[in-house]
Design an enzyme around this catalytic site. Sequence first.
Site, PDB file in Angstrom:
ATOM      1  N   LYS A 114       0.818  -1.222   0.000  1.00  0.00           N
ATOM      2  CA  LYS A 114       0.000   0.000   0.000  1.00  0.00           C
ATOM      3  C   LYS A 114       0.849   1.268   0.000  1.00  0.00           C
ATOM      4  O   LYS A 114       0.477   2.277  -0.598  1.00  0.00           O
ATOM      5  CB  LYS A 114      -0.952  -0.002   1.205  1.00  0.00           C
ATOM      6  CG  LYS A 114      -2.060  -1.037   1.086  1.00  0.00           C
ATOM      7  CD  LYS A 114      -3.041  -0.945   2.259  1.00  0.00           C
ATOM      8  CE  LYS A 114      -4.179  -1.939   2.089  1.00  0.00           C
ATOM      9  NZ  LYS A 114      -5.170  -1.863   3.193  1.00  0.00           N
ATOM     10  N   LYS A 200     -11.865  -8.041 -11.322  1.00  0.00           N
ATOM     11  CA  LYS A 200     -12.812  -8.323 -10.253  1.00  0.00           C
ATOM     12  C   LYS A 200     -13.985  -7.353 -10.322  1.00  0.00           C
ATOM     13  O   LYS A 200     -13.838  -6.199 -10.724  1.00  0.00           O
ATOM     14  CB  LYS A 200     -12.137  -8.190  -8.880  1.00  0.00           C
ATOM     15  CG  LYS A 200     -11.258  -9.362  -8.495  1.00  0.00           C
ATOM     16  CD  LYS A 200     -10.759  -9.243  -7.075  1.00  0.00           C
ATOM     17  CE  LYS A 200     -11.871  -9.459  -6.068  1.00  0.00           C
ATOM     18  NZ  LYS A 200     -11.370  -9.496  -4.672  1.00  0.00           N
ATOM     19  N   LYS A 203     -16.900  -1.695  -7.167  1.00  0.00           N
ATOM     20  CA  LYS A 203     -17.736  -0.497  -7.153  1.00  0.00           C
ATOM     21  C   LYS A 203     -17.052   0.667  -7.860  1.00  0.00           C
ATOM     22  O   LYS A 203     -17.697   1.632  -8.246  1.00  0.00           O
ATOM     23  CB  LYS A 203     -18.060  -0.093  -5.717  1.00  0.00           C
ATOM     24  CG  LYS A 203     -16.899   0.507  -4.942  1.00  0.00           C
ATOM     25  CD  LYS A 203     -17.363   1.232  -3.700  1.00  0.00           C
ATOM     26  CE  LYS A 203     -16.219   2.012  -3.079  1.00  0.00           C
ATOM     27  NZ  LYS A 203     -16.655   2.913  -2.011  1.00  0.00           N
TER      28      LYS A 203
END
Length: 337
Positions: A114, A200, A203
């Site tokens: 990250k 995948k 949203k």
Amino acid sequence: MRVVSGIQPTGHLHLGNYLGAIRNWVRMQDDMQDGEQCLFFLADLHAISMPHDPAELHRGTLEMAAAVVACGIDPHRSILFNQAQVPAHAEMQWLLNGTARMGWLNRMTQWKDKAGKNREGQSVALFAYPVLQAADVLLYQTTHVPVGEDQKQHLELARDIAQKFNNDFAGEDTPVFTLPEAITPPQAARIMSLRDGSKKMSKSDPSEMSRIELADDADTVMKKVKKAKTDPEPLPSEAGGLVGRAEALNLVTIYAAVADTTVEAVLGEYGGEGFGKFKPALGELLVETLRPISTRFNELLDDREALDAILARGASEARELARPTLDATYSALGLVR
């Protein structure tokens, strides 16, 4: 047995969220025996470790609470809450920061992923959030934590912190913390985009046609399924025939996951058929499965008072459960209160 599990409070819940995480929560709840307990929390404190929109976080937390209940989590059988309503999580993280070691946190794979090359520009919260994860489970004398491959390292860190704290500040026969064990939930189906079988379902995809959302009505679900990307070939009779056919594999996988069966069983029924027959069948299955979920989901979103009451009750129960361990931690550290 006491199970604790958390989920990020993202908004716009879709089929992938339901099949990938929430349905496993419901099954864990339903498998609990007398005297056993599940605590499920919305990880809103974790969400602020990355740049975020406060309004989106607020809305997403309420949406996730509504979705979890709509999917089958019973607030009278499980404890459901969001972290921000249980200050003991943040308190415990600070108390455990004295035991956690920089070297342990530096080895965390997700921190490296990250943070990327700009580690100096990341928040302290992103670096230290595995300590908050440890607090999340150690607070409740948790015996078992469901973890996927990507979270095993964090649970090991929680165990290391608990062990070191017990060794440093507690008697051998009176440990402050229980060392939680990992449980591996059943392998969740990997649900991909309806527009691109290599990505995948998400949203963040700009196309709403790429995902089935829990709030979608029956007509919208059918429309999205019928317009889902496919290829001109009929379905094979064996799973090997789906190799190299990402979109076909995705639709069959969705059918198998929703029907709680196998890809092989689906192909045994629909092998040789074209998508002109399979898509309507998949659409009907999704509509029937999701109708009660979407109805309850929308009802809860429209009844803020009921939603607030569910989270408040869960938070109250969580605070009561957390208090003895938090008090014992303060005492073990010699802090005057």
